[in-house]
Every structure is written in C-alpha cells, then in structure tokens.
Motif scaffolding. Structure first.
Motif, PDB file in Angstrom:
ATOM      1  N   THR A 143       0.828  -1.204   0.000  1.00  0.00           N
ATOM      2  CA  THR A 143       0.000   0.000   0.000  1.00  0.00           C
ATOM      3  C   THR A 143       0.862   1.252   0.000  1.00  0.00           C
ATOM      4  OG1 THR A 143      -0.135  -0.127   2.426  1.00  0.00           O
ATOM      5  CG2 THR A 143      -1.932  -1.120   1.174  1.00  0.00           C
ATOM      6  N   GLU A 144       0.324   2.287  -0.630  1.00  0.00           N
ATOM      7  CA  GLU A 144       0.939   3.618  -0.674  1.00  0.00           C
ATOM      8  C   GLU A 144       2.398   3.552  -1.121  1.00  0.00           C
ATOM      9  OE1 GLU A 144      -1.236   5.790  -0.619  1.00  0.00           O
ATOM     10  OE2 GLU A 144      -2.828   4.634   0.323  1.00  0.00           O
ATOM     11  N   LEU A 145       2.603   2.994  -2.297  1.00  0.00           N
ATOM     12  CA  LEU A 145       3.934   2.954  -2.901  1.00  0.00           C
ATOM     13  C   LEU A 145       4.100   4.169  -3.799  1.00  0.00           C
ATOM     14  CD1 LEU A 145       4.198  -0.802  -3.975  1.00  0.00           C
ATOM     15  CD2 LEU A 145       4.687   0.229  -1.739  1.00  0.00           C
ATOM     16  N   ALA A 146       5.161   4.903  -3.601  1.00  0.00           N
ATOM     17  CA  ALA A 146       5.431   6.086  -4.421  1.00  0.00           C
ATOM     18  C   ALA A 146       6.306   5.699  -5.614  1.00  0.00           C
ATOM     19  CB  ALA A 146       6.128   7.158  -3.581  1.00  0.00           C
ATOM     20  N   THR A 147       5.912   6.156  -6.761  1.00  0.00           N
ATOM     21  CA  THR A 147       6.633   6.005  -8.031  1.00  0.00           C
ATOM     22  C   THR A 147       6.527   4.608  -8.627  1.00  0.00           C
ATOM     23  OG1 THR A 147       8.182   7.704  -7.280  1.00  0.00           O
ATOM     24  CG2 THR A 147       8.741   6.521  -9.294  1.00  0.00           C
ATOM     25  N   VAL A 177      -2.762  -1.454  -3.286  1.00  0.00           N
ATOM     26  CA  VAL A 177      -3.756  -0.395  -3.089  1.00  0.00           C
ATOM     27  C   VAL A 177      -3.040   0.914  -2.786  1.00  0.00           C
ATOM     28  CG1 VAL A 177      -5.784   0.379  -1.816  1.00  0.00           C
ATOM     29  CG2 VAL A 177      -5.408  -2.069  -2.147  1.00  0.00           C
ATOM     30  N   ASN A 178      -3.256   1.915  -3.631  1.00  0.00           N
ATOM     31  CA  ASN A 178      -2.800   3.283  -3.379  1.00  0.00           C
ATOM     32  C   ASN A 178      -4.020   4.195  -3.312  1.00  0.00           C
ATOM     33  OD1 ASN A 178      -0.061   2.642  -3.438  1.00  0.00           O
ATOM     34  ND2 ASN A 178       0.462   4.286  -4.851  1.00  0.00           N
ATOM     35  N   LEU A 179      -4.254   4.795  -2.143  1.00  0.00           N
ATOM     36  CA  LEU A 179      -5.380   5.707  -1.986  1.00  0.00           C
ATOM     37  C   LEU A 179      -4.937   7.167  -1.986  1.00  0.00           C
ATOM     38  CD1 LEU A 179      -7.440   3.802   0.753  1.00  0.00           C
ATOM     39  CD2 LEU A 179      -7.863   3.876  -1.710  1.00  0.00           C
ATOM     40  N   SER A 180      -3.834   7.457  -1.332  1.00  0.00           N
ATOM     41  CA  SER A 180      -3.391   8.850  -1.230  1.00  0.00           C
ATOM     42  C   SER A 180      -2.059   9.109  -1.920  1.00  0.00           C
ATOM     43  CB  SER A 180      -3.270   9.250   0.249  1.00  0.00           C
ATOM     44  OG  SER A 180      -2.350   8.414   0.934  1.00  0.00           O
ATOM     45  N   THR A 181      -1.371   8.059  -2.327  1.00  0.00           N
ATOM     46  CA  THR A 181      -0.048   8.186  -2.953  1.00  0.00           C
ATOM     47  C   THR A 181      -0.157   7.835  -4.433  1.00  0.00           C
ATOM     48  OG1 THR A 181       0.941   7.496  -0.856  1.00  0.00           O
ATOM     49  CG2 THR A 181       2.360   7.465  -2.799  1.00  0.00           C
ATOM     50  N   SER A 182       0.658   8.525  -5.247  1.00  0.00           N
ATOM     51  CA  SER A 182       0.623   8.298  -6.697  1.00  0.00           C
ATOM     52  C   SER A 182       1.815   7.457  -7.127  1.00  0.00           C
ATOM     53  CB  SER A 182       0.645   9.634  -7.443  1.00  0.00           C
ATOM     54  OG  SER A 182      -0.491  10.409  -7.106  1.00  0.00           O
ATOM     55  N   GLY A 186      -4.109   8.137  -5.675  1.00  0.00           N
ATOM     56  CA  GLY A 186      -3.935   9.550  -5.328  1.00  0.00           C
ATOM     57  C   GLY A 186      -4.451  10.490  -6.398  1.00  0.00           C
ATOM     58  N   GLY A 187      -5.388  10.015  -7.209  1.00  0.00           N
ATOM     59  CA  GLY A 187      -5.956  10.844  -8.264  1.00  0.00           C
ATOM     60  C   GLY A 187      -5.162  10.849  -9.554  1.00  0.00           C
ATOM     61  N   ALA A 188      -4.083  10.090  -9.619  1.00  0.00           N
ATOM     62  CA  ALA A 188      -3.239  10.060 -10.826  1.00  0.00           C
ATOM     63  C   ALA A 188      -3.422   8.736 -11.568  1.00  0.00           C
ATOM     64  CB  ALA A 188      -1.774  10.247 -10.452  1.00  0.00           C
ATOM     65  N   SER A 189      -3.133   8.750 -12.849  1.00  0.00           N
ATOM     66  CA  SER A 189      -3.182   7.528 -13.646  1.00  0.00           C
ATOM     67  C   SER A 189      -1.863   6.766 -13.497  1.00  0.00           C
ATOM     68  CB  SER A 189      -3.456   7.848 -15.110  1.00  0.00           C
ATOM     69  OG  SER A 189      -2.484   8.748 -15.611  1.00  0.00           O
TER      70      SER A 189
END
Length: 541
Positions: free
Chosen positions: A402-406, A426-431, A459-462
């Motif tokens: 969860t919440e992996l950046a990049t 699952v990423n909810l807040s991180t892109s 996080g709202g990003a594709s």
C-alpha cells in the motif's frame, strides 16, 4: 337350408375360438424383474471437490425418492460407506423440460474424503407401490483436501491452524525428503474444537511436512518451516540490548550463523545497524504473541560488514524505518550474498527496502513472502541502480503493498526472473507512476504475474504497468488472471490481459480506509479465493 345352418355353426365356433385365442395372447403373465420404474437417463459428475461431489441426474416418472449409495471398491458395491436419500418433492429442477424424463436435477453430496476413488449408484423408488428402478452407476475421484489454513512458525515449534472439523484425529510431522514420521500427535477434544495444535521440540530453520488425518484419511498436507536459520545460534534480545555487543559476544564463542529472537510488545529502538564482522548469516526473528501481534522494531537501516554472507532474514517482525533511508543498502564491490528474505512481516516508512548500488554484487534471491508493505518512497521497494549487480530471482508472493510512491521496483539490469503472485496493491493517497521500471537496454529475462489485485484511485493520478512500450521490445508481460478496479485509471501502458472488476475499491473491499482489504462477499468479485493476498479472501467472523 341344413347346409347353411352347418356353415353358420362353423363360423360361430371359429369366432369363439379366435376371440378366446386373442384373450390368451394378451394375457401373458408379467416378468417381475421388468415390473419396475425406468432408470434416470443420466447420472454424471458436475464437479468433484476434495470433500464433496455435485451430481446431475434426470427425473424418473412416478419416483417419490432417489437413493444414492457410495462405496470405495471400484463399482463392486460390496461395502456401502455412505447412503443418501433424496425426496423428490424437495428437488428444484436445474433444467426443466416438457418431457419429464429430461428434467435435470443437481445435488451436492458432502462429507466425503479427499484423494479417494468413489463409486456411486443411484436408483428411484415409488413409495406407494414399492417399485424401484434399475441402477445408474458412476466412478469418480476426489482431489486432495487442504484443511490447513495457516501456521505460525517459531524457532522451536510450529502452531498448525485448520478449519475446525469434528472429522480429524491425528497430526503428523515428517521429513519432506525421506518421509520419515518425526512426530505423531493424537488430537485432544480442545484441539479439535479450536482447530489449533502445536508441534514442540523442533529445531530452527528446518523444513517439515505437516499432515492432518481423519483416521487413515489425509485431510490436509502443508510444507512448513520453523523460523530462523538452520543450525543457527539463538540470541534472546531484550529491550535496551546493544545488538552489536550481543552479536560480538556470540561470534567470540565461535558462532557465525545467528538468530536474533525478539518477543513482547515493547518497541525495540535499534536505530541504524551494521552487522559486525564474523557473521555469515543473520535472522531477525520475532515470536508472535497469543493474539498474533508481532514484535515491533524501530530499525532505520541495516548494512553488512563482510563481503561474503549467506542469508539475511526478517520474519515475524514489524519494522518501522526512516522514510529518507534505504532499509538494506549494499554497495561494496565483491559482495556475495545468498538470500535476502522477508517473511510474515510488516515493513513501513522507507525510501526503499532493498537498494543495490551499481557495483560488483552477486545475490541469488530477494524474496517477500506473506508480508504487508506500506509507505515506501520513490526508489521503489527494490531498487537496482545499474547494470553491474546480478540477481537471479526477485519475488513477491501472498503480500499486501500500500501507498507505494513512483513504483514497486526500479531495476536497471537483466534479472533472471521476477515473479509477482497473489498480491494486493492499493494506493489511496499516494501516486505510483508505474508498477515496473526497467532499463530497455537491460530488460528482465522473465516476468510472471499471477492472480494479483490492483486497486485504489492512486492519489488521483493515472498509472502505467511498465515504464516503456512493451510492444517495442521483446519482453512480454501478461497480467492475465489478475484484476483491476474501475477507479484505477490507466495512463499510456495498459496491464495486458488483466480483468476489469466492475466496481470501485470501496465496493471490492470491506474497509480500505482502515487497511481492511477483506473482500466484500456482496461484491460479486469473480476472483474470490483465487486472486490477491489470501489473508483477505474471507472474513474472520
């Protein structure tokens, strides 16, 4: 006139004889062996499961009930081991037909044994007349059953966990190579009720084969392993101990393979740690408490001193780090290491968990098994910074990330094999920009992904599956058998062959905001019991 009367008499006599003969012709006695109901047109297996079978059959005219008899003697039926009576007025047609004999029924028969050859025969009965049909007969085999659901490993014991059942009698622990029985344990009433029992007096880091029996019938088989390093010296670590000191004391006594044993809920403040010289293998091993909680290590960084190392293992521990640091950084030329293993652990707050510099480094395997990984920075969970290091296998299995950046990984060399199986992302807040980042000049030799779940709005990003257009290279990465939710938007490079779940993250999981990714039983998710981290397949309630 006399002649005419004679002729009439002859005709009358012949008529009488003819009708008498006709009565005799139509009054043959009925053979009792044929005075019965017709058989079902069909008896066949729909699906054979480890402890059940679903059979299909047709309606029999005038039948009030259907009798099914099971034996284990290959259609001989000399000893019936199970008899089931199915009343006709309780059946609902699976497939109705205007011709009653073509109406299909289906019935599931339970409490069978796994890995067993069964014969079943069926006949129909008219209760009012006592008439019966002939037999339909069928042979089938049940696959192996797996009653075990999990196990908890300690350095000196194994706690086996299975779905509670009153049809269990014995646990057996054996050598997986020689099949020699090492421990045979009769189960107590309490163990049978709770579905838990412990094998005691074992050695650390040893692989075993566990089996659960109902008398002579095997109901589950599981490969298991005690925690720690085989042959390792166990050091019980207390809160406040200096790791370097306790390790150096063990090395001075001639031990080089060490097991650091952690217990309790008080956090261990370990800071940044360099493994002292003289150690060739090291395991950070926790003992879960009665509630399954893991010892908590505040450990920012681990580094090696010696260039030659066997195994570096983290198991049954919760590790919290420093988001600005690499947890394990290896950057010295000439380093040779067999395996880095993370097993049944929770890891969070790191820049990267395993980082290899662009140096002459040779590692066999980096494995993540049954882990929960959260909040890892932009370098990826695993980062290989150039083409110089070599790594045979990189694997993520039965884990939640969860919440992996990049990205999950940034790999700049030709690893032999990457495998990602039964993981939930699952990423909810991180892109996350892409799942896999590679150097197109040094592509991975093999990438397999099986039965994963990708969810969250990122996080709202594709997001991209890869960092490049796969069609322009010779590397084929398929996500067949995996699922993606509708709220995770794809950027340029799709997840090839993935299945779209027709719902959002919040429709798929029970409570994703609170890290509960148990599959919602009302979601209609087709991958339940198959895809994603198995820990979330079913609710514990």
């Amino acid at each position: 006139m006399k002649l005419k009367n004679i002729m009439l008499g002859v005709v009358a006599l012949l008529s009488t004889l003819m009708f008498s003969c006709m009565d005799d012709i139509n009054d043959w006695p009925v053979d009792p062996s044929h005075n019965r109901l017709f058989r079902s047109l069909v008896l066949d297996v729909v699906e054979a499961l480890p402890t059940a079978v679903e059979l299909k059959y047709n309606q029999v005219v005038d039948a009030d009930k259907y009798i099914f008899e099971f034996s284990e003697d290959s259609l001989q039926f000399t000893e019936i081991v199970k008899t089931v009576e199915v009343l006709a007025d309780t059946l609902t047609p699976f497939s109705a037909s205007t011709q009653s004999t073509k109406t299909e029924y289906r019935t599931v028969f339970e409490e069978l044994d796994g890995t067993t050859a069964y014969s079943v025969r069926m006949y129909a009965v008219d209760i009012s007349t006592g008439l019966e049909s002939g037999f339909n007969e069928l042979f089938f085999e049940t696959p192996a059953e797996q009653l075990f659901t999990s196990y908890v490993a300690y350095t000196n014991r194994l706690e086996m966990v299975w779905a509670p059942s009153d049809r269990v009698t014995t646990l057996i622990l054996s050598d997986p190579l020689t099949e020699e029985v090492l421990i045979e344990k009769s189960l107590s009433p309490e163990e049978i009720t709770t579905g838990r029992a412990v094998f005691e007096g074992l050695s650390p880091g040893v692989e075993y084969m566990a089996q659960i029996y109902n008398n002579e019938k095997v109901r589950g088989t599981l490969s298991v392993q005690t925690s720690g390093i085989a042959g390792g010296f166990v050091i019980d670590v207390n809160v406040g101990d200096d790791l370097s000191t306790v390790i150096e004391n063990a090395v001075s006594q001639g031990y080089s393979e060490l097991i650091l044993s952690f217990a309790g809920q008080a956090p261990y403040e370990l800071g940044s740690f360099t493994i002292p010289n003289g150690v060739t293998g090291l395991s950070f091993t926790g003992s879960p408490d009665v509630n399954g909680e893991l010892p908590h290590l505040n450990l920012e960084e681990v580094r090696l001193s010696d260039l030659n190392f066997d195994d570096l293992i983290f198991e049954n521990v919760e590790v919290t780090g420093d988001y600005g640091r690499y947890f394990i950084f290896i950057g010295d030329d000439g380093t040779e290491l067999d395996e880095i293993i993370f097993r049944n652990s929770r890891l969070s707050d790191f820049r990267s968990i395993v980082r290899l510099g662009n140096n002459q480094i040779d590692i066999t395997n980096v494995l993540f098994e049954n882990c929960q990984i959260d909040n890892v920075g932009g370098y990826g969970v695993v980062n290989i910074g150039g083409s110089t290091p070599t790594l045979d296998t990189l694997s993520f299995t039965n884990s939640t990330l969860t919440e992996l950046a990049t990205q999950l990984m940034d790999v700049r060399n030709s690893i032999g094999e990457v495998h990602i199986g039964n993981c939930t992302f699952v990423n909810l807040s991180t892109s996350m920009s892409q799942l896999l980042r590679m150097d197109t000049n040094n592509l991975l030799l093999s990438v397999t992904t099986t039965n994963n779940i990708f969810a969250g709005n990122n996080g709202g990003a594709s997001v991209n599956s890869l960092s490049f257009d796969m069609g322009q290279t010779g590397l084929n990465v398929s996500f067949g058998g995996s699922y993606i939710t509708t709220d995770l938007e794809i950027n340029r490079y799709d997840f090839a062959n993935i299945t779209l779940f027709q719902g959002t993250t919040y429709e798929l999981f029970l409570d994703p905001d609170n890290r509960d990714f148990t599959l919602n039983p009302d979601s209609g998710f087709g991958g339940r019991g198959v895809a994603g981290d198995p820990r979330w397949w079913y609710s514990e309630e």
